[in-house]
Design an enzyme around this catalytic site. Structure first.
Site, mmCIF file in Angstrom:
data_model
loop_
_atom_site.group_PDB
_atom_site.id
_atom_site.type_symbol
_atom_site.label_atom_id
_atom_site.label_comp_id
_atom_site.label_asym_id
_atom_site.label_seq_id
_atom_site.Cartn_x
_atom_site.Cartn_y
_atom_site.Cartn_z
ATOM 1 N N ASP A 471 0.883 -1.192 -0.046
ATOM 2 C CA ASP A 471 0.387 -0.033 -0.209
ATOM 3 C C ASP A 471 0.532 1.380 -0.093
ATOM 4 O O ASP A 471 1.984 0.919 0.505
ATOM 5 C CB ASP A 471 -0.806 0.085 1.235
ATOM 6 N N ASP A 541 -10.537 1.158 -3.486
ATOM 7 C CA ASP A 541 -11.518 1.178 -2.361
ATOM 8 C C ASP A 541 -12.665 1.462 -2.116
ATOM 9 O O ASP A 541 -13.916 1.134 -1.378
ATOM 10 C CB ASP A 541 -11.036 2.294 -1.561
#
Ligand code: GLA
Length: 746
Positions: A471, A541
């Protein structure tokens, strides 16, 4: 040979069976562009397409000429391909032909991600040196043509062959001139949770551009633009693609000029970039991939999908089918322990899921996003038996374990920051801006990359981990490195990305069994550079099924299905609060690398059965859903935006899966038929609806249809007013098509 250099005409002709790219040395010594587009006869020369006559530029500006790599200050007043400041402060350059080489295959780019040829007959490369006598600058332009895709890879190197220092202020990876300006620029733009929406702007006199100054390619714009004819559709018309294999700040810009020509350039964003080239030094810029399609955006996407999936992604996961995963993030956030994770995994195993991914919160003392980034040691409060203990229990269930990391960051509240505050980027004497309570590590420092490689190697070596989600959750501010001298701060952002690539390359080499998925608050760094190290990317997301229609459609313009991470999450959706059916959520997530992102332990019995059926369907069709040709049928960006449809088709056209979606129901509306594309017109297909029994009224459930019929008349995707099945919002129709042997033979 796919590259022919005509010595007399001083003309290079790169070709495969679909495209030609042609340029020549003009009388001035400059490189003139002649053609990129449909294949032309390689035995002929094409000087008539360029400027005519000797000394064409000597007495008038060069504006209307098509050029390969234009410089400023020499009569071409359009946007230049490069700007280089010299010892006397001037930026005047005259880059003239100094030699060329033809190389079989495609050389690698040191330290940078790039497409490759697996064998020397898959591509051929011509490198042309253009040099400026007074400054000693040599620019090498490399062009590779691929045998199997209508694409040309371009790369640029700057070398200082002179005696004084040069400062490169701008160095585009590609500049392409087109003889007319009747184009629209398509860009992929958005924000966090709504990445890569399709935005189309007409070219007009002046410039249109997208760029990033975030230190990452970004969710806001993607390093990819298309120039298409206004009438070009998915299935017809001309389009050029321009894509940068790079993960940092970029600029993609098109200019229409007063002579009605167009120039499109792409490269590292010059805004925050300067590079000092000492005598003898060399600078290699990222690769740009140009593609040409005569028959629509679908053909353009096919080219990028094939090249990026097969010759940009590397390692053992390139050709392997990807596992169906469940990720605990939205199911638990930071609140988990070993037993809770194993309980989730155990249900996941029962419904057929193959990989359990442990997201953020397993390290340091991270119970919120306000601490511990940088402290990559397991939190024994949550995982008393370590990652290894968890992995063994997951393996005991017959699944494998994946792990989340965020290597490039440090929390101010961490042991790493206490020990090495100077490793966080920022300007001494000025406050550092925190975003998500975190700072960015200085990846331009080799000692930071070495440290991360060592600690992450320990983590990944401590347990049988088969997957890593890497990430990157904040963009760069106060971009400054204490390790660089003041006059080299303009190099920082590029050096940062080179450090990221270095760490990725080292971890890839040390852990070849690990499947990497890149992520940046979802799709904030979904770019070709990342794909060279991480075969798949967390797309967004936002897992809401309706939002995902737009996100996945836009993403698919350039990125292949095998790169597009797509998960089913809980409702109400955590990003938009929308409630859609489990079927709709899966029907959208099927088109990509499928998984779940929720707490499996709260499934009802019905949901368990439904999810098991979803996983079984995906696994049965995984090959076509991950590696098939993606055909976009109905755009969520057009019309009333209420309907979207797409399909994936196997290369041999024997299997396909169609997804058709309707956001809101319309009362008392007639049935809608959707013609399919990409099938074999001579084959007969069995059409099966998923979930079983959901074929709309008027469609044959399990019936046989000819490929010609399916493409000419289509399938009913919206039932008519008298369809006995319930109507409603958020509807999805999934159809599997399989060629029926006996009938095909008869
Ligand atoms: C980012 C990612 C999410 C999740 C969180 C964890 O937002 O995009 O998927 O991993 O970080 O903090």
């Amino acid at each position: 040979m796919p590259i022919r250099w005509d010595a007399e005409a001083r003309e290079a002709h790169l070709h495969n069976d679909r495209v030609s790219y042609i340029f020549r040395v003009l009388d001035t010594g400059w490189l003139g562009h002649l053609h990129f587009g449909p294949r032309l006869d390689p035995s002929r020369t094409y000087g008539h397409l360029g400027p005519q006559g000797a000394g064409a530029f000597h007495n008038r500006p060069a504006d209307p000429a098509l050029l390969e790599y234009a410089v400023a200050e020499r009569g071409d007043f359009r946007m230049p391909a490069c700007v280089v400041e010299q010892a006397d402060g001037s930026t005047v350059l005259d880059l003239v032909y100094a030699g060329h080489r033809i190389i079989r295959g495609k050389p690698a780019l040191p330290g940078l991600p790039a497409t490759y040829a697996e064998t020397d007959d898959e591509a051929e490369t011509v490198e042309v040196d253009i040099a400026d006598g007074p400054s000693g600058l040599t620019v090498t332009l490399a062009y590779s043509i691929f045998r199997d895709v209508p694409c040309v890879a371009r790369n640029v190197r700057f070398r200082n062959d002179g005696a004084t220092t040069l400062r490169v202020r701008s160095a585009m990876s590609s500049s392409l001139d087109l003889p007319d300006d009747d184009w629209e620029m398509v860009q992929l733009s958005g924000a966090w949770a709504r990445e890569r929406h399709v935005v189309t702007r007409p070219l007009a006199p002046g410039r249109v551009s997208v760029s990033s100054a975030r230190g990452a390619s970004g969710a806001e714009h993607n390093p990819f633009v298309v120039l298409k004819r206004p009438a070009t559709t998915e299935a017809a018309g001309e389009a050029y693609g321009v894509s940068l294999v790079y993960s940092g700040d970029f600029l993609a810009e098109a200019e229409g000029d007063s002579f009605g020509t167009a120039r499109v350039r792409i490269g590292v964003d010059p805004e925050n970039f300067t590079w000092t080239l000492e005598p003898g030094a060399e600078l290699v810029l990222p690769e740009a991939i140009l593609a040409y399609a005569a028959d629509g955006l679908g053909e353009l996407s096919d080219a990028y999908h094939r090249l990026y999936r097969d010759r940009l992604v590397r390692g053992r996961w390139r050709d392997a089918l990807r596992p169906v995963l469940v990720n605990n993030w939205e199911g638990t956030y930071f609140d988990f322990d070993e037993d809770r994770l194993v309980a989730m995994a155990s249900v996941a195993r029962d419904v057929g899921i193959e990989l359990f991914v442990l997201d953020d919160g397993w390290f340091g003392e991270r119970d919120l996003d306000d601490s511990s980034l940088g402290d990559w040691t397991v939190d024994r409060r949550k995982l008393p038996n370590g990652l290894d203990g968890l992995a063994r229990r997951i393996e005991g269930l017959g699944m494998s374990l994946g792990l989340w990391i965020e290597p490039e960051m440090v929390s101010p509240r961490s042991r790493l920051f206490a020990a090495h505050p100077e490793w966080a980027i920022g300007v001494p004497g000025r406050p550092r801006t925190e975003i998500r309570n975190q700072l960015v590590l200085d990846m331009s420092r080799p000692e930071v990359v070495d440290h991360l490689f060592a600690v992450l190697s320990d983590v990944l070596g401590s347990a049988p981990i088969t997957y890593v989600k890497w990430d990157m959750n904040r963009n760069m501010t106060e971009a400054y490195s204490g390790a660089l001298p003041p006059d080299r701060q303009g190099e920082f952002r590029h050096r940062y990305i080179l450090g990221v690539y270095d760490l990725y390359a080292r971890l890839n080499a040390a852990f070849p069994q690990i499947l990497f998925e890149s992520c940046a608050s979802g799709g904030g760094r979904f770019d070709p550079g990342m794909l060279a190290y991480a075969p798949q990317t967390w797309t967004s997301d936002d897992t809401d099924a309706v939002e995902r229609l737009a996100i996945q459609w836009g993403t698919s313009l350039v990125y292949p299905l095998s790169a597009i991470g797509a998960h089913v999450s809980a409702v109400p959706n955590h990003q938009v609060g929308r409630v859609t059916s489990l079927t709709m959520r899966a029907a959208v997530a099927f088109f990509g690398v499928f998984g779940y992102e929720l707490d499996t332990t709260v499934f009802t019995d019905d949901e368990r059965r439904e999810v098991a059926d979803q996983v079984a369907f995906y696994v049965a069709h995984r090959d076509v859903l991950q590696r098939g040709r993606f055909v976009r049928l109905k755009s969520p960006f057009e019309g009333d935006r209420n309907e979207t449809a797409w399909m994936a088709v196997s290369d041999d056209r024997r299997h396909a899966v169609v997804g058709a979606y309707r956001v809101l129901d319309r009362p008392y509306a007639g049935p809608v038929r959707l013609p399919l594309r990409g099938l074999d017109p001579d084959a007969v297909y069995r059409v099966t609806a998923w979930p079983a029994g959901t074929a709309p009224h008027g469609e044959l459930e399990g019936g046989l249809r000819g490929g010609d019929d399916l493409m000419a008349t289509g399938v009913v995707v919206r039932p008519g007013p008298f369809d006995p099945r319930p109507h409603g919002d958020f509807q999805a129709l999934v159809l599997a098509l399989d060629v029926v042997e006996e009938v095909a033979a008869g």
